[in-house]
Motif scaffolding. Sequence first.
Motif, PDB file in Angstrom:
ATOM      1  N   VAL A  47      29.318  33.225  46.651  1.00 53.02           N
ATOM      2  CA  VAL A  47      29.015  34.252  47.691  1.00 53.02           C
ATOM      3  C   VAL A  47      30.207  34.530  48.543  1.00 53.02           C
ATOM      4  CG1 VAL A  47      27.491  34.486  49.696  1.00 53.02           C
ATOM      5  CG2 VAL A  47      26.446  33.186  47.652  1.00 53.02           C
ATOM      6  N   ILE A  48      30.439  35.620  48.790  1.00 54.69           N
ATOM      7  CA  ILE A  48      31.683  35.906  49.549  1.00 54.69           C
ATOM      8  C   ILE A  48      31.241  36.858  50.608  1.00 54.69           C
ATOM      9  CG2 ILE A  48      33.255  35.716  47.647  1.00 54.69           C
ATOM     10  CD1 ILE A  48      33.343  38.587  47.355  1.00 54.69           C
ATOM     11  N   GLN A  49      32.222  36.856  51.626  1.00 60.88           N
ATOM     12  CA  GLN A  49      31.749  37.847  52.721  1.00 60.88           C
ATOM     13  C   GLN A  49      32.011  39.361  52.616  1.00 60.88           C
ATOM     14  OE1 GLN A  49      30.147  36.849  55.668  1.00 60.88           O
ATOM     15  NE2 GLN A  49      30.040  34.830  54.673  1.00 60.88           N
ATOM     16  N   GLU A  50      33.099  39.473  51.890  1.00 62.48           N
ATOM     17  CA  GLU A  50      33.652  40.976  51.573  1.00 62.48           C
ATOM     18  C   GLU A  50      32.486  41.731  50.582  1.00 62.48           C
ATOM     19  OE1 GLU A  50      35.525  38.176  50.477  1.00 62.48           O
ATOM     20  OE2 GLU A  50      37.038  38.295  51.867  1.00 62.48           O
ATOM     21  N   LYS A  51      32.438  42.860  50.853  1.00 55.72           N
ATOM     22  CA  LYS A  51      31.519  43.747  49.904  1.00 55.72           C
ATOM     23  C   LYS A  51      32.335  44.146  48.641  1.00 55.72           C
ATOM     24  CE  LYS A  51      28.794  47.862  49.728  1.00 55.72           C
ATOM     25  NZ  LYS A  51      28.266  49.009  50.625  1.00 55.72           N
ATOM     26  N   ILE A  52      31.471  43.950  47.481  1.00 55.49           N
ATOM     27  CA  ILE A  52      32.016  44.420  46.282  1.00 55.49           C
ATOM     28  C   ILE A  52      32.050  45.743  46.028  1.00 55.49           C
ATOM     29  CG2 ILE A  52      31.841  43.746  43.704  1.00 55.49           C
ATOM     30  CD1 ILE A  52      32.673  41.212  45.332  1.00 55.49           C
ATOM     31  N   VAL A  53      33.394  46.295  45.895  1.00 54.94           N
ATOM     32  CA  VAL A  53      33.386  47.782  45.608  1.00 54.94           C
ATOM     33  C   VAL A  53      34.244  48.434  44.592  1.00 54.94           C
ATOM     34  CG1 VAL A  53      34.220  49.861  46.827  1.00 54.94           C
ATOM     35  CG2 VAL A  53      33.325  48.157  48.460  1.00 54.94           C
ATOM     36  N   VAL A  54      33.845  49.077  43.737  1.00 50.92           N
ATOM     37  CA  VAL A  54      34.364  49.476  42.319  1.00 50.92           C
ATOM     38  C   VAL A  54      35.958  49.912  42.930  1.00 50.92           C
ATOM     39  CG1 VAL A  54      34.424  51.348  40.735  1.00 50.92           C
ATOM     40  CG2 VAL A  54      32.397  50.032  41.201  1.00 50.92           C
ATOM     41  N   GLY A  55      36.911  49.889  42.294  1.00 48.12           N
ATOM     42  CA  GLY A  55      38.072  50.269  42.550  1.00 48.12           C
ATOM     43  C   GLY A  55      39.119  49.402  43.626  1.00 48.12           C
ATOM     44  N   LYS A  56      38.409  48.402  43.971  1.00 45.27           N
ATOM     45  CA  LYS A  56      38.998  47.307  44.997  1.00 45.27           C
ATOM     46  C   LYS A  56      39.004  46.096  44.443  1.00 45.27           C
ATOM     47  CE  LYS A  56      39.034  50.225  48.555  1.00 45.27           C
ATOM     48  NZ  LYS A  56      39.996  50.617  49.162  1.00 45.27           N
ATOM     49  N   PRO A  57      39.910  45.318  44.486  1.00 44.51           N
ATOM     50  CA  PRO A  57      40.254  43.833  44.001  1.00 44.51           C
ATOM     51  C   PRO A  57      39.245  42.999  44.518  1.00 44.51           C
ATOM     52  CG  PRO A  57      41.921  44.186  45.576  1.00 44.51           C
ATOM     53  CD  PRO A  57      41.147  45.500  45.503  1.00 44.51           C
ATOM     54  N   ILE A  58      38.801  42.178  43.675  1.00 51.24           N
ATOM     55  CA  ILE A  58      37.813  41.015  43.797  1.00 51.24           C
ATOM     56  C   ILE A  58      38.738  39.921  44.474  1.00 51.24           C
ATOM     57  CG2 ILE A  58      37.828  39.900  41.493  1.00 51.24           C
ATOM     58  CD1 ILE A  58      34.775  39.845  42.092  1.00 51.24           C
ATOM     59  N   PRO A  59      38.203  39.072  45.240  1.00 47.73           N
ATOM     60  CA  PRO A  59      39.123  37.830  45.941  1.00 47.73           C
ATOM     61  C   PRO A  59      39.787  36.981  44.838  1.00 47.73           C
ATOM     62  CG  PRO A  59      37.216  38.397  47.358  1.00 47.73           C
ATOM     63  CD  PRO A  59      36.768  39.349  45.986  1.00 47.73           C
ATOM     64  N   GLN A  60      40.886  36.438  45.156  1.00 48.87           N
ATOM     65  CA  GLN A  60      41.396  35.451  44.309  1.00 48.87           C
ATOM     66  C   GLN A  60      40.523  34.176  44.030  1.00 48.87           C
ATOM     67  OE1 GLN A  60      44.089  35.600  42.351  1.00 48.87           O
ATOM     68  NE2 GLN A  60      44.525  37.782  42.954  1.00 48.87           N
ATOM     69  N   THR A  61      39.647  34.069  45.052  1.00 50.18           N
ATOM     70  CA  THR A  61      38.634  32.942  44.983  1.00 50.18           C
ATOM     71  C   THR A  61      37.671  32.999  43.941  1.00 50.18           C
ATOM     72  OG1 THR A  61      37.382  33.758  46.672  1.00 50.18           O
ATOM     73  CG2 THR A  61      39.040  32.167  47.470  1.00 50.18           C
ATOM     74  N   VAL A  62      37.463  34.122  43.563  1.00 50.18           N
ATOM     75  CA  VAL A  62      36.148  34.329  42.398  1.00 50.18           C
ATOM     76  C   VAL A  62      36.885  34.188  41.018  1.00 50.18           C
ATOM     77  CG1 VAL A  62      34.665  36.054  41.423  1.00 50.18           C
ATOM     78  CG2 VAL A  62      35.133  35.908  43.991  1.00 50.18           C
ATOM     79  N   VAL A  63      36.206  32.954  40.281  1.00 46.54           N
ATOM     80  CA  VAL A  63      36.597  32.622  38.870  1.00 46.54           C
ATOM     81  C   VAL A  63      36.037  33.903  38.088  1.00 46.54           C
ATOM     82  CG1 VAL A  63      36.413  31.128  37.057  1.00 46.54           C
ATOM     83  CG2 VAL A  63      36.583  30.333  39.466  1.00 46.54           C
ATOM     84  N   LEU A  64      36.764  34.461  37.148  1.00 44.57           N
ATOM     85  CA  LEU A  64      36.596  35.589  36.214  1.00 44.57           C
ATOM     86  C   LEU A  64      36.280  34.847  34.867  1.00 44.57           C
ATOM     87  CD1 LEU A  64      39.103  38.330  37.329  1.00 44.57           C
ATOM     88  CD2 LEU A  64      36.650  37.716  38.028  1.00 44.57           C
ATOM     89  N   THR A  65      35.334  35.488  34.117  1.00 45.86           N
ATOM     90  CA  THR A  65      35.086  34.911  32.804  1.00 45.86           C
ATOM     91  C   THR A  65      35.605  35.968  31.897  1.00 45.86           C
ATOM     92  OG1 THR A  65      33.121  33.610  33.441  1.00 45.86           O
ATOM     93  CG2 THR A  65      33.298  34.018  31.337  1.00 45.86           C
ATOM     94  N   PRO A  66      36.651  35.767  30.886  1.00 47.64           N
ATOM     95  CA  PRO A  66      36.808  36.696  30.150  1.00 47.64           C
ATOM     96  C   PRO A  66      35.658  37.214  29.116  1.00 47.64           C
ATOM     97  CG  PRO A  66      37.998  34.662  29.786  1.00 47.64           C
ATOM     98  CD  PRO A  66      37.207  34.620  30.773  1.00 47.64           C
ATOM     99  N   VAL A  67      35.444  38.536  28.792  1.00 49.15           N
ATOM    100  CA  VAL A  67      34.635  39.122  27.950  1.00 49.15           C
ATOM    101  C   VAL A  67      35.199  38.947  26.355  1.00 49.15           C
ATOM    102  CG1 VAL A  67      33.388  41.150  27.160  1.00 49.15           C
ATOM    103  CG2 VAL A  67      33.791  40.863  29.534  1.00 49.15           C
ATOM    104  N   PRO A  68      34.620  38.315  25.533  1.00 49.08           N
ATOM    105  CA  PRO A  68      34.849  38.086  24.246  1.00 49.08           C
ATOM    106  C   PRO A  68      34.954  39.628  23.528  1.00 49.08           C
ATOM    107  CG  PRO A  68      33.170  36.669  24.491  1.00 49.08           C
ATOM    108  CD  PRO A  68      33.274  37.591  25.778  1.00 49.08           C
ATOM    109  N   ASP A  69      36.124  39.589  22.551  1.00 47.70           N
ATOM    110  CA  ASP A  69      36.396  40.941  21.829  1.00 47.70           C
ATOM    111  C   ASP A  69      36.770  41.998  22.803  1.00 47.70           C
ATOM    112  OD1 ASP A  69      35.703  39.431  19.595  1.00 47.70           O
ATOM    113  OD2 ASP A  69      33.609  40.060  19.508  1.00 47.70           O
ATOM    114  N   ALA A  70      37.102  41.770  24.233  1.00 50.81           N
ATOM    115  CA  ALA A  70      37.455  42.920  24.879  1.00 50.81           C
ATOM    116  C   ALA A  70      38.250  42.114  26.181  1.00 50.81           C
ATOM    117  CB  ALA A  70      36.244  43.458  25.537  1.00 50.81           C
ATOM    118  N   PRO A  71      39.319  41.834  25.781  1.00 50.34           N
ATOM    119  CA  PRO A  71      40.367  41.134  26.813  1.00 50.34           C
ATOM    120  C   PRO A  71      40.861  41.863  28.077  1.00 50.34           C
ATOM    121  CG  PRO A  71      41.296  41.547  24.707  1.00 50.34           C
ATOM    122  CD  PRO A  71      40.105  42.069  24.574  1.00 50.34           C
TER     123      PRO A  71
END
Length: 132
Positions: free
Chosen positions: A82-106
């Motif tokens: 949960v983060i305070q910032e609104k998730i917006v297309v075109g804007k970066p996601i905070p560094q605190t959020v852990v990203l999971t790679p999509v297999p076969d689409a790096p």
Amino acid sequence: MKTKIIVLSAAVLAILAPAASAQQGTVNGAAGGAVTGAIVGGPVGAAVGGVVGAIAGTAIDPPPPRVVTYVEQAPVPADPVVIQEKIVVGKPIPQTVVLTPVPDAPQYAYAVVNEERVIVDPQTRTVVQVIR
């Protein structure tokens, strides 16, 4: 004077054309911008609109359906993020959020944030699509 502007505009487009054909979104943006520019400003407007449209077209290309399907079906993490910032297309996601790679689409990664699945460009952390 008009001839010089038209020639200069054509030269700029000729230089930028190879880069504009790099992505489908760029091509669509350039074509749409050129048409709109031609309607508004004639040949010079077409040249300027094509360049502006090409730049705008490269901004965000939606991920392919297979990536969206994968992210929709991926299991939800046990610990909700949960983060305070609104998730917006075109804007970066905070560094605190852990990203999971999509297999076969790096070129894509995803996260589940504020109970929404988010597809992200892992290099820039820019949000590409929010799946609601």
